[in-house]
Motif scaffolding. Sequence first.
Motif, short mmCIF file in Angstrom:
data_model
loop_
_atom_site.label_atom_id
_atom_site.label_comp_id
_atom_site.label_asym_id
_atom_site.label_seq_id
_atom_site.Cartn_x
_atom_site.Cartn_y
_atom_site.Cartn_z
N ARG A 104 -24.31 -20.23 -33.40
CA ARG A 104 -25.34 -19.96 -32.41
C ARG A 104 -25.49 -21.23 -31.45
O ARG A 104 -25.64 -21.12 -30.34
CB ARG A 104 -26.55 -19.61 -33.01
CG ARG A 104 -27.79 -19.32 -32.06
CD ARG A 104 -29.01 -19.12 -32.57
NE ARG A 104 -30.09 -19.14 -31.89
CZ ARG A 104 -31.52 -18.68 -32.06
NH1 ARG A 104 -31.71 -18.07 -33.41
NH2 ARG A 104 -32.26 -18.78 -31.04
N GLN A 108 -24.52 -21.01 -27.56
CA GLN A 108 -25.38 -21.02 -26.45
C GLN A 108 -24.90 -22.34 -25.75
O GLN A 108 -25.25 -22.00 -24.24
CB GLN A 108 -26.63 -21.20 -26.94
CG GLN A 108 -27.17 -22.62 -27.60
CD GLN A 108 -28.66 -22.17 -28.49
OE1 GLN A 108 -29.18 -21.22 -28.35
NE2 GLN A 108 -28.83 -23.44 -28.91
N ALA A 111 -22.51 -20.75 -23.33
CA ALA A 111 -22.93 -19.51 -22.54
C ALA A 111 -23.75 -20.40 -21.36
O ALA A 111 -23.72 -19.82 -20.48
CB ALA A 111 -24.12 -18.86 -23.24
N GLU A 115 -23.03 -20.02 -17.37
CA GLU A 115 -24.33 -19.90 -16.37
C GLU A 115 -24.09 -20.79 -15.27
O GLU A 115 -24.26 -20.45 -14.08
CB GLU A 115 -25.43 -19.91 -16.99
CG GLU A 115 -26.72 -19.74 -16.16
CD GLU A 115 -26.86 -18.06 -15.61
OE1 GLU A 115 -27.75 -17.88 -15.00
OE2 GLU A 115 -26.11 -17.44 -16.11
N ALA A 461 -31.23 -12.50 -30.61
CA ALA A 461 -29.90 -12.17 -29.98
C ALA A 461 -29.74 -13.35 -28.65
O ALA A 461 -30.90 -13.35 -28.17
CB ALA A 461 -29.54 -10.94 -29.78
N VAL A 462 -28.82 -14.27 -28.65
CA VAL A 462 -28.92 -15.23 -27.53
C VAL A 462 -28.15 -14.60 -26.45
O VAL A 462 -26.77 -14.59 -26.51
CB VAL A 462 -28.16 -16.41 -27.81
CG1 VAL A 462 -27.94 -17.31 -26.80
CG2 VAL A 462 -28.74 -17.17 -29.15
N THR A 463 -28.77 -13.76 -25.41
CA THR A 463 -28.08 -13.01 -24.46
C THR A 463 -28.86 -13.17 -23.30
O THR A 463 -30.12 -13.81 -23.34
CB THR A 463 -28.10 -11.53 -24.87
OG1 THR A 463 -29.49 -10.96 -24.97
CG2 THR A 463 -27.45 -11.19 -26.15
N PRO A 464 -28.39 -13.01 -21.97
CA PRO A 464 -29.01 -13.10 -20.93
C PRO A 464 -30.32 -12.45 -20.72
O PRO A 464 -31.31 -12.95 -20.23
CB PRO A 464 -28.14 -12.90 -19.77
CG PRO A 464 -26.70 -12.98 -20.32
CD PRO A 464 -27.11 -12.62 -21.94
N GLN A 466 -32.27 -11.60 -23.21
CA GLN A 466 -33.63 -12.05 -24.20
C GLN A 466 -34.51 -12.95 -23.65
O GLN A 466 -34.65 -13.67 -22.73
CB GLN A 466 -32.92 -12.94 -25.29
CG GLN A 466 -33.40 -13.64 -26.47
CD GLN A 466 -34.15 -12.02 -27.02
OE1 GLN A 466 -35.17 -11.69 -26.94
NE2 GLN A 466 -33.53 -11.72 -28.18
N GLY A 483 -31.60 -17.79 -24.42
CA GLY A 483 -31.03 -17.01 -23.36
C GLY A 483 -30.83 -18.05 -22.09
O GLY A 483 -31.55 -18.85 -21.75
#
Length: 526
Positions: A104, A108, A111, A115, A461-464, A466, A483
Motif C-alpha cells: 500500500r 500510494q 499514485a 498525480e 482503498a487508496v483511490t482518487p 476515497q 488518496g
Amino acid sequence: MFRIPNSSTRPAGGSIPVAVPVWSVDPRTGKQREQVATEATAAEVDAAVRAAHATRAALADRDTRIALLRAAADQLEADGEAILAAADAETALGSARLTGELARTTGQLRAFADEVADGGYLDVIIDHADGSLTPPRPDLRRYKIPLGVAAVYSASNFPLAFSVPGGDTASALAAGCPVVVKAHPDHPATSELTGAALRRAAARVGLPEDVVTVVHGFEAGVELIRHPLVGAAGFTGSIRGGRALFDAAAARPAPIPFYGELGSLNPVVVTEAAAGERAGEIGGGLAGSMTMGVGQFCTKPGLVFAPAGTAGDELVDALTKKVGEAAPGVLLDGRMREAFLAGVGERAALDGVEAPVAAGPGDARTVAAGFLTVAADRLAAEGPHDLLLEECFGPLTVVVRYTDADQITAVLSRLPGNLTATLHLSEAEGAGDGGQGGRLLAELTPIAGRILVNGWPTGVAVTPAQHHGGPYPATTSTSTSVGVTAIERWLRPVSYQSAPPALLPPELREDNPLGLPRRVDGRREH
C-alpha cells in the motif's frame, strides 16, 4: 540516514549535555531490542527544519519530484526484507499484514507520482481580460504552490502507510514540500530504515537528502510544530495528543494548517430487516472487522446498533461465537494495553451494561477481544453512559440494542464526528422500498466522511475517490489523508493579475508549455 549529532538534553541544575537514547522495544516481550537513535534537542530540530527548508528550490521541478516518488517506492521494495522484519519485531502486527501495508505504501507513492505527472492538482485557471464586462475583468491567472516544510507525525498502528514513508510524507513531497518526520516511539528502528530508504532515493535522483529527515523524541515534536519555517503539519494519533498539537499550531505568531486524524467510533446501524435476512453473516462480519489487527484500526466499528428483538438476538449470538473464537493478541505497546484494560473495566462497570464476551487480559502481554451490550435508552441523554460514546482503542465494540427508529436517531444525534459510518440494509430497503434506507443514510452523512452500505469500514482503498477524514474529532479539517486528493493539504492558491507574460511562471503562460489541464475563460482544456 540523516543523523543529528550530539543529541542531548540538559539535566536540571546541570551543565553537561546527556544524550537520551531511543530504544526499539519488542511488544511481545516488553524487552528492549536495540538503541537506534537519540532524541533530538531544540537546536537539532531547528537544524533539521532549516536543512529541509533549503531544499525547496530543488524540489520545485515536477519531473524531479515524479522521479523521487517512484525511486522511493523502488527503494522501499528493495529494502523490504529488513523493513518488514524490523516492523514486525516492533509492532507484532505480523508478516502478512505488514507485507500488505508495504505494498500500500509503495502504491500510494507511485499514485502521487502519477498525480504530479497529470498536473490537474495545480488547478490552473485563466480568465483573460475583458473590458466589455461590468465591472471590467482584468487578466487573472491562478494556480497552487507548496506551503513549505511539512511536519509529519507518525502513527503507532501503521508503521509504514501512516508513518515515515506514508501518505502524509508522500503527498507533501508530491506537492513540493520537504518533510521533517517526528518518528513514533513504538517503531523507531522501522522509522530509521524507511527514512534512510527515502533519503537514498532522493540522492539517486539528484536531490539533497534533506528533503526528508527523521527526528525522535516528544520534545522534538513540540519544537517541530512551533518552528517558524514549518508551513503545515499532518498527524495521526490520539485526541489528546492531536488536540495539543492543533492548539500549538493555532497559537503560533503565524498559525499554520494542522491536518490531524484524532479518533473515531465508526458507528454501524443494522436495520431490523437486515438482521432478519442475514443475522449470522452480519454478526460474523462484525467480529472480523472489530478484531482485525487486534482492534487497532482507526476505522474499527466501535458502536453498533442492533434491534432488540429475535433478529438482533441472533446477530448477537453469531457475534458471541465468532469473537469467542478470536485468539488473544498483542497490542502495540504496554501503555496501550493498560489503557485498553482500564477502558474495558470502566465501561463494563456501568449500570445496564452486559458483556456476552468479556474483553480483558489474555496473558501478561496479550489482550482478549470482547464486546458489550447496552439498551439504546441509556445513551439517548447525557449521563455516565457517555463513556460508551468514546473510542476504546483495541478489540472491543459496544452493541446498542434499540426498539425503534427514534432511538437510533436520538443516539446518532449525540455522536461526535467519525471517519466512517456504516448502514446494513435488507435487499428491499436497499432497493428503496419503505424509505428507511434513505432516511438512515441521511442521518449518518453529517457525522462521517465515508458512508458504507452493507460492508465493513476496516480496509481503506487508496483511490482518487476515497475520503479518509470526517468532522471533528475524527479530523481537524475537511481534507483526506488517503488518496491523491491528499496533495491539496500542502498547497495554497495564488493569482497573478495583469502580470507581464514574460514574468509569469510556466504553469500560467498562454502557450501552456507544460501541457497542463486548465480552465480558460470558463472552459476546460485537457
